[in-house]
Design a protein around this motif. Structure first.
Motif, short mmCIF file in Angstrom:
data_model
loop_
_atom_site.label_atom_id
_atom_site.label_comp_id
_atom_site.label_asym_id
_atom_site.label_seq_id
_atom_site.Cartn_x
_atom_site.Cartn_y
_atom_site.Cartn_z
N MET A 168 0.85 -1.19 0.00
CA MET A 168 0.00 0.00 0.00
C MET A 168 0.88 1.24 0.00
SD MET A 168 -2.86 1.19 2.81
CE MET A 168 -3.97 -0.14 2.43
N LYS A 169 0.47 2.23 -0.80
CA LYS A 169 1.24 3.46 -0.91
C LYS A 169 1.28 4.20 0.43
CE LYS A 169 1.14 8.02 -2.94
NZ LYS A 169 0.31 9.02 -3.59
N LYS A 170 2.44 4.69 0.75
CA LYS A 170 2.60 5.50 1.96
C LYS A 170 2.40 6.97 1.60
CE LYS A 170 3.72 1.93 4.44
NZ LYS A 170 2.87 1.42 5.51
N LEU A 171 1.80 7.72 2.51
CA LEU A 171 1.45 9.11 2.25
C LEU A 171 2.51 10.06 2.78
CD1 LEU A 171 -2.27 8.86 3.41
CD2 LEU A 171 -1.43 8.72 1.08
N THR A 172 2.71 11.15 2.06
CA THR A 172 3.59 12.21 2.55
C THR A 172 2.85 12.97 3.65
OG1 THR A 172 2.77 13.87 1.01
CG2 THR A 172 4.58 12.46 0.23
N ILE A 173 3.58 13.84 4.35
CA ILE A 173 2.94 14.60 5.42
C ILE A 173 1.87 15.53 4.88
CG2 ILE A 173 4.64 16.47 5.43
CD1 ILE A 173 4.36 16.41 8.56
N THR A 174 2.08 16.07 3.67
CA THR A 174 1.09 16.95 3.05
C THR A 174 -0.18 16.18 2.71
OG1 THR A 174 2.86 18.32 2.11
CG2 THR A 174 0.66 18.55 1.14
N GLU A 175 -0.03 14.99 2.14
CA GLU A 175 -1.18 14.15 1.78
C GLU A 175 -1.93 13.70 3.04
OE1 GLU A 175 0.56 12.03 -2.29
OE2 GLU A 175 1.07 11.21 -0.31
N ALA A 176 -1.17 13.32 4.06
CA ALA A 176 -1.78 12.86 5.30
C ALA A 176 -2.55 13.98 5.99
CB ALA A 176 -0.71 12.32 6.24
N ALA A 177 -1.98 15.18 6.00
CA ALA A 177 -2.66 16.32 6.62
C ALA A 177 -3.95 16.64 5.89
CB ALA A 177 -1.72 17.53 6.61
N LYS A 178 -3.94 16.53 4.58
CA LYS A 178 -5.15 16.82 3.79
C LYS A 178 -6.26 15.81 4.11
CE LYS A 178 -6.69 17.69 -0.93
NZ LYS A 178 -6.31 17.74 -2.36
N SER A 212 -3.38 20.56 9.88
CA SER A 212 -2.13 21.08 9.30
C SER A 212 -0.98 20.09 9.51
CB SER A 212 -1.77 22.42 9.96
OG SER A 212 -1.47 22.21 11.33
N ALA A 213 0.08 20.28 8.74
CA ALA A 213 1.27 19.43 8.89
C ALA A 213 1.86 19.59 10.29
CB ALA A 213 2.30 19.78 7.83
N SER A 214 1.76 20.79 10.85
CA SER A 214 2.31 21.02 12.20
C SER A 214 1.53 20.22 13.25
CB SER A 214 2.30 22.51 12.55
OG SER A 214 0.99 23.01 12.53
N THR A 215 0.22 20.01 13.01
CA THR A 215 -0.56 19.19 13.93
C THR A 215 -0.08 17.75 13.89
OG1 THR A 215 -2.52 20.60 13.72
CG2 THR A 215 -2.89 18.34 14.46
N LEU A 216 0.22 17.24 12.69
CA LEU A 216 0.75 15.88 12.58
C LEU A 216 2.09 15.76 13.30
CD1 LEU A 216 -0.06 14.81 8.89
CD2 LEU A 216 -1.33 14.30 10.98
N ARG A 217 2.92 16.78 13.19
CA ARG A 217 4.21 16.75 13.90
C ARG A 217 3.99 16.75 15.42
NH1 ARG A 217 5.29 20.85 10.01
NH2 ARG A 217 6.44 20.01 8.22
N PRO A 246 4.99 8.13 12.32
CA PRO A 246 5.16 7.78 10.91
C PRO A 246 6.44 6.97 10.68
CG PRO A 246 5.90 10.02 11.28
CD PRO A 246 5.37 9.52 12.60
N GLU A 247 6.48 6.31 9.54
CA GLU A 247 7.73 5.67 9.12
C GLU A 247 8.65 6.75 8.56
OE1 GLU A 247 6.87 2.56 6.36
OE2 GLU A 247 5.30 1.69 7.62
N ARG A 248 9.91 6.42 8.43
CA ARG A 248 10.87 7.37 7.87
C ARG A 248 11.56 6.74 6.66
NH1 ARG A 248 11.36 12.74 10.10
NH2 ARG A 248 10.47 12.64 12.19
N THR A 249 11.72 7.54 5.62
CA THR A 249 12.47 7.07 4.45
C THR A 249 13.96 7.13 4.76
OG1 THR A 249 12.70 9.27 3.47
CG2 THR A 249 10.67 8.04 2.94
N ALA A 250 14.77 6.63 3.82
CA ALA A 250 16.23 6.67 4.00
C ALA A 250 16.71 8.11 4.14
CB ALA A 250 16.91 6.01 2.81
N GLY A 292 14.99 10.42 5.65
CA GLY A 292 14.40 11.01 6.85
C GLY A 292 13.03 11.64 6.67
N HIS A 293 12.40 11.45 5.48
CA HIS A 293 11.07 12.02 5.26
C HIS A 293 10.00 11.15 5.90
CE1 HIS A 293 12.68 14.97 2.50
NE2 HIS A 293 13.28 14.01 1.79
N ARG A 294 8.98 11.79 6.44
CA ARG A 294 7.87 11.07 7.07
C ARG A 294 6.98 10.43 6.02
NH1 ARG A 294 8.70 15.76 10.00
NH2 ARG A 294 8.80 15.54 12.27
#
Length: 200
Positions: free
Chosen positions: A1-11, A16-21, A31-35, A37-39
């Motif tokens: 299953m595709k993993k969502l970026t922080i922008t997609e997840a916030a939407k 907001s992205a700051s709320t997810l943080r 969240p998981e982290r990519t190599a 370091g992206h969420r």
């Protein structure tokens, strides 16, 4: 299953992205982290995350206004049960047929579940939600991580009259949509079905 970026997840969550943080810092959503370091967020986990202040919702329903005493009894049972469990709760009530999907309380409940505001749904009996199709709402609850609690798992034998009314409503709708509903044969079939339903 595709993993969502922080922008997609916030939407998807409507925040907001700051709320997810902040949720991540509080340990509510890791969240998981990519190599690099992206969420990256898992959709199923994201949908199951409840909003702050999510409540237990107790739902009570009767078919008509002359069953107000039964509605009051349902609400009392729900209040006592939820209070005994120590849950913060609110009661949503409806007066309307068990085959009517447009009742205000039911529509409010569905929106609240889809908006992750409902921690658990409590019913006195399964058929208080809907006479037919309650599994659709239960499936929605499962998708959004809402627990379903049915206090009395046995059949509600006191609702035979209400079931007959629901069947009559279905018969009326079907008969109104029959092509050639003025045909004496169709009229006779409808009257026979109504007579059978009236004996239940």
């Amino acid at each position: 299953m595709k993993k969502l970026t922080i922008t997609e997840a916030a939407k998807i969550k409507g925040v907001s992205a700051s709320t997810l943080r902040r949720w991540e810092a509080e340990g509510k959503l890791i969240p998981e982290r990519t190599a690099n370091g992206h969420r990256r967020y898992d959709l199923a986990h994201l949908l199951g995350l409840k909003r702050e202040g999510a409540l237990t919702v107790a739902y009570a329903r009767v078919s008509s206004h002359n069953q107000k005493d039964d509605l009051d009894r349902q609400k009392q049972v729900l209040e006592l049960f939820c209070a005994s469990q120590g849950w913060q709760f609110q009661i949503i009530e409806d007066i309307g047929s068990g085959v009517n999907y447009s009742k205000g309380g039911l529509q409010h409940l569905i929106r609240a579940i889809a908006d992750n505001q409902v921690e658990r749904l409590v019913l006195t009996h399964k058929d208080r939600l809907l006479r037919f199709g309650s599994e659709l709402i239960f499936n929605l609850c499962e998708q959004f991580g809402t627990e379903v609690v049915i206090i009395n798992q046995t059949e509600n034998t006191s609702c035979d009259e209400e079931l007959a009314k629901d069947l009559l409503e279905i018969i009326t709708v079907v008969s109104a949509r029959l092509n050639g509903s003025r045909d004496p044969k169709n009229k006779r079939i409808v009257e026979e079905l109504k007579a059978i339903a009236g004996k239940l």
